[in-house]
Design a protein around this motif. Sequence first.
Motif, mmCIF file in Angstrom:
data_model
loop_
_atom_site.group_PDB
_atom_site.id
_atom_site.type_symbol
_atom_site.label_atom_id
_atom_site.label_comp_id
_atom_site.label_asym_id
_atom_site.label_seq_id
_atom_site.Cartn_x
_atom_site.Cartn_y
_atom_site.Cartn_z
ATOM 1 N N SER A 29 18.598 -2.660 15.446
ATOM 2 C CA SER A 29 17.243 -2.759 14.911
ATOM 3 C C SER A 29 16.688 -4.156 15.157
ATOM 4 O O SER A 29 17.427 -5.140 15.236
ATOM 5 C CB SER A 29 17.232 -2.455 13.412
ATOM 6 O OG SER A 29 17.733 -3.546 12.673
ATOM 7 N N THR A 30 15.365 -4.247 15.266
ATOM 8 C CA THR A 30 14.711 -5.525 15.557
ATOM 9 C C THR A 30 15.045 -6.561 14.498
ATOM 10 O O THR A 30 15.350 -7.716 14.818
ATOM 11 C CB THR A 30 13.186 -5.313 15.632
ATOM 12 O OG1 THR A 30 12.909 -4.374 16.674
ATOM 13 C CG2 THR A 30 12.477 -6.627 15.927
ATOM 14 N N ASP A 31 14.983 -6.186 13.227
ATOM 15 C CA ASP A 31 15.257 -7.131 12.145
ATOM 16 C C ASP A 31 16.666 -7.703 12.244
ATOM 17 O O ASP A 31 16.882 -8.910 12.075
ATOM 18 C CB ASP A 31 15.070 -6.456 10.783
ATOM 19 C CG ASP A 31 13.642 -6.042 10.520
ATOM 20 O OD1 ASP A 31 13.056 -5.352 11.378
ATOM 21 O OD2 ASP A 31 13.099 -6.387 9.465
ATOM 22 N N GLN A 82 5.176 -3.265 13.076
ATOM 23 C CA GLN A 82 4.368 -4.283 12.406
ATOM 24 C C GLN A 82 5.187 -5.102 11.415
ATOM 25 O O GLN A 82 4.923 -6.289 11.210
ATOM 26 C CB GLN A 82 3.202 -3.616 11.679
ATOM 27 C CG GLN A 82 2.150 -3.034 12.623
ATOM 28 C CD GLN A 82 1.168 -2.152 11.889
ATOM 29 O OE1 GLN A 82 1.547 -1.170 11.267
ATOM 30 N NE2 GLN A 82 -0.108 -2.504 11.963
ATOM 31 N N TYR A 83 6.173 -4.464 10.796
ATOM 32 C CA TYR A 83 6.943 -5.149 9.761
ATOM 33 C C TYR A 83 8.098 -5.951 10.345
ATOM 34 O O TYR A 83 8.618 -6.868 9.693
ATOM 35 C CB TYR A 83 7.458 -4.123 8.732
ATOM 36 C CG TYR A 83 6.324 -3.437 8.027
ATOM 37 C CD1 TYR A 83 5.767 -3.987 6.883
ATOM 38 C CD2 TYR A 83 5.769 -2.261 8.528
ATOM 39 C CE1 TYR A 83 4.701 -3.390 6.239
ATOM 40 C CE2 TYR A 83 4.708 -1.645 7.896
ATOM 41 C CZ TYR A 83 4.174 -2.216 6.753
ATOM 42 O OH TYR A 83 3.102 -1.621 6.136
ATOM 43 N N PRO A 128 10.581 7.379 12.298
ATOM 44 C CA PRO A 128 11.264 6.639 11.220
ATOM 45 C C PRO A 128 10.303 5.710 10.493
ATOM 46 O O PRO A 128 9.478 5.030 11.114
ATOM 47 C CB PRO A 128 12.340 5.840 11.973
ATOM 48 C CG PRO A 128 12.568 6.608 13.240
ATOM 49 C CD PRO A 128 11.240 7.188 13.603
ATOM 50 N N LEU A 129 10.408 5.690 9.157
ATOM 51 C CA LEU A 129 9.522 4.841 8.365
ATOM 52 C C LEU A 129 9.915 3.383 8.512
ATOM 53 O O LEU A 129 11.098 3.034 8.466
ATOM 54 C CB LEU A 129 9.582 5.226 6.881
ATOM 55 C CG LEU A 129 9.026 6.597 6.475
ATOM 56 C CD1 LEU A 129 8.949 6.692 4.959
ATOM 57 C CD2 LEU A 129 7.645 6.829 7.066
ATOM 58 N N SER A 130 8.914 2.534 8.672
ATOM 59 C CA SER A 130 9.152 1.090 8.718
ATOM 60 C C SER A 130 8.829 0.454 7.372
ATOM 61 O O SER A 130 8.977 -0.750 7.205
ATOM 62 C CB SER A 130 8.296 0.445 9.811
ATOM 63 O OG SER A 130 6.915 0.731 9.612
ATOM 64 N N GLU A 131 8.381 1.271 6.408
ATOM 65 C CA GLU A 131 8.014 0.777 5.088
ATOM 66 C C GLU A 131 8.939 1.379 4.040
ATOM 67 O O GLU A 131 9.604 2.396 4.275
ATOM 68 C CB GLU A 131 6.565 1.163 4.750
ATOM 69 C CG GLU A 131 5.542 0.671 5.758
ATOM 70 C CD GLU A 131 4.239 1.431 5.641
ATOM 71 O OE1 GLU A 131 3.392 1.037 4.819
ATOM 72 O OE2 GLU A 131 4.073 2.417 6.368
ATOM 73 N N PHE A 176 4.882 3.160 1.678
ATOM 74 C CA PHE A 176 4.303 4.179 2.555
ATOM 75 C C PHE A 176 3.330 5.044 1.762
ATOM 76 O O PHE A 176 3.662 5.574 0.701
ATOM 77 C CB PHE A 176 5.405 5.055 3.155
ATOM 78 C CG PHE A 176 4.876 6.140 4.064
ATOM 79 C CD1 PHE A 176 4.528 5.859 5.371
ATOM 80 C CD2 PHE A 176 4.726 7.439 3.591
ATOM 81 C CE1 PHE A 176 4.036 6.856 6.206
ATOM 82 C CE2 PHE A 176 4.231 8.439 4.413
ATOM 83 C CZ PHE A 176 3.889 8.145 5.725
ATOM 84 N N LYS A 177 2.114 5.212 2.291
ATOM 85 C CA LYS A 177 1.069 5.961 1.596
ATOM 86 C C LYS A 177 0.783 7.281 2.317
ATOM 87 O O LYS A 177 0.794 7.347 3.550
ATOM 88 C CB LYS A 177 -0.224 5.142 1.515
ATOM 89 C CG LYS A 177 -0.047 3.745 0.919
ATOM 90 C CD LYS A 177 0.491 3.775 -0.502
ATOM 91 C CE LYS A 177 0.635 2.357 -1.062
ATOM 92 N NZ LYS A 177 1.269 2.333 -2.398
ATOM 93 N N ILE A 178 0.506 8.302 1.547
ATOM 94 C CA ILE A 178 0.146 9.609 2.085
ATOM 95 C C ILE A 178 -1.307 9.565 2.544
ATOM 96 O O ILE A 178 -2.217 9.375 1.727
ATOM 97 C CB ILE A 178 0.348 10.714 1.032
ATOM 98 C CG1 ILE A 178 1.796 10.718 0.526
ATOM 99 C CG2 ILE A 178 -0.053 12.071 1.596
ATOM 100 C CD1 ILE A 178 2.830 10.961 1.601
ATOM 101 N N GLN A 179 -1.529 9.726 3.843
ATOM 102 C CA GLN A 179 -2.875 9.664 4.407
ATOM 103 C C GLN A 179 -3.366 11.014 4.903
ATOM 104 O O GLN A 179 -4.466 11.121 5.441
ATOM 105 C CB GLN A 179 -2.913 8.642 5.547
ATOM 106 C CG GLN A 179 -2.511 7.241 5.151
ATOM 107 C CD GLN A 179 -3.457 6.622 4.122
ATOM 108 O OE1 GLN A 179 -4.605 7.042 3.979
ATOM 109 N NE2 GLN A 179 -2.961 5.640 3.388
#
Length: 424
Positions: free
Chosen positions: A186-188, A236-237, A401-404, A409-412
């Motif tokens: 992973s990037t992190d 982004q994160y 995969p979620l990054s948050e 993470f918000k339901i849009q």
Amino acid sequence: MQGLVVLTGILAFVSFKTCESDLVTESLNKQLLRSAQTAQGLPIPTIFLALRLSGDHNHAIETNYLNRITTDLHNDIQRSLSQRKHVVGLLSQYTMCLLASCTDAHSVTFTVNGHRASLITHLKRQMHQEKESIEHNERPFSNYFTFSEGILALCLSGVRVNGLLISHLMTAVQHSSLPDAGVEDSTDTLAMAGIALSCEKNAGFYPHHAAALDRAISKIKARLEETRPDFHIGNQYSTPIAVMALVAMGSQKDLSSTLRSLSADAQSGTYQNPRALASALIGLQTKSYLDLKNINCQNEKNNLVLELAVEGVPLPTQNVPQSQEVIVEVVKSDQQIQTYTVHVPMGASLLCTLELLQAENAAFTFDVEPTQWGPFLSNVNGEHARQMDGRAWLLLADGIPLSEGINDFKIQGPHVIIIRNNVY
């Protein structure tokens, strides 16, 4: 010609810093200061590190936050050590906070079973357990991000790190075996490994490792210098810590476009989580944790003044968010799939979604554990995915995969959320 290309990159980077970043970093700095004032629970070391690495300061708020770290966080670590818990990540971050405040980490002690030892001694002991875990289980007791953090904290403190720890990290980099919650390299994790190995290279304790260090750092650098079409690194994160790592490793890549993307993210409110805000603030100032060694606590600016917070204007009642259908699929370790449907308001967090689902459907249960990043999913439908077993709950929204975190993470719109018990 090569010199001209490098010079052009430097000029573009300087232009970005002077024209755009000052107002953005000031805004992020003030957001972090407000978070330091108002946040509940244990203090988050990353917030303090970002505030101390900034060129602008509010000494009163920073001092108060440091006091919380040296009392509340200290006492929490003391309880964990007394219960024989593995807390190498918190020990590492605490060590770096003390360095950021010009305090000798050797002067801070914990007492376990009647024996008093310094913070550095406890960190070295737990890193020894990490080493043994790699040798017996082929992975650290925690994960390679935390393992790298431990090496970095010891290195920044001027401690000669056990050569086997460095060798294990370099080997993992060369073999591309730095898994993090099911995501290979992973990037992190790559970024933290790059910062830690750069610190070791600069320290020069192991000249016979010099060539191997260069190879590992070059491999990480090459991976992190690969940007997406939108100039983010990873996502982004992950971009802020990737920027920090490239700065630490001395990358010659022109980062101006990536910094503009990072600045745009900051201005659009992408980074709501305080820890993400902290990384963004450090990255936008093109600094890294290696700069903790250069902090001079004398003659610093004390120039940041927080304006009174403006109360939000309540939304009209007719703007009540519409309901969205969310399908939740739980994939257990035996690959059994359980599917549920729940309707939630637009803009609700994933955590809120799971809470509503649990309230409506007795067949679905879940538990969370508090972390510095917010609530962390630990148990779903009675099944654990524990770090000590090399497992984690991998979360995907519509196959991505979620990054948050689940509280970020918000339901849009309509979503299919997959919660998978994953081996890493």
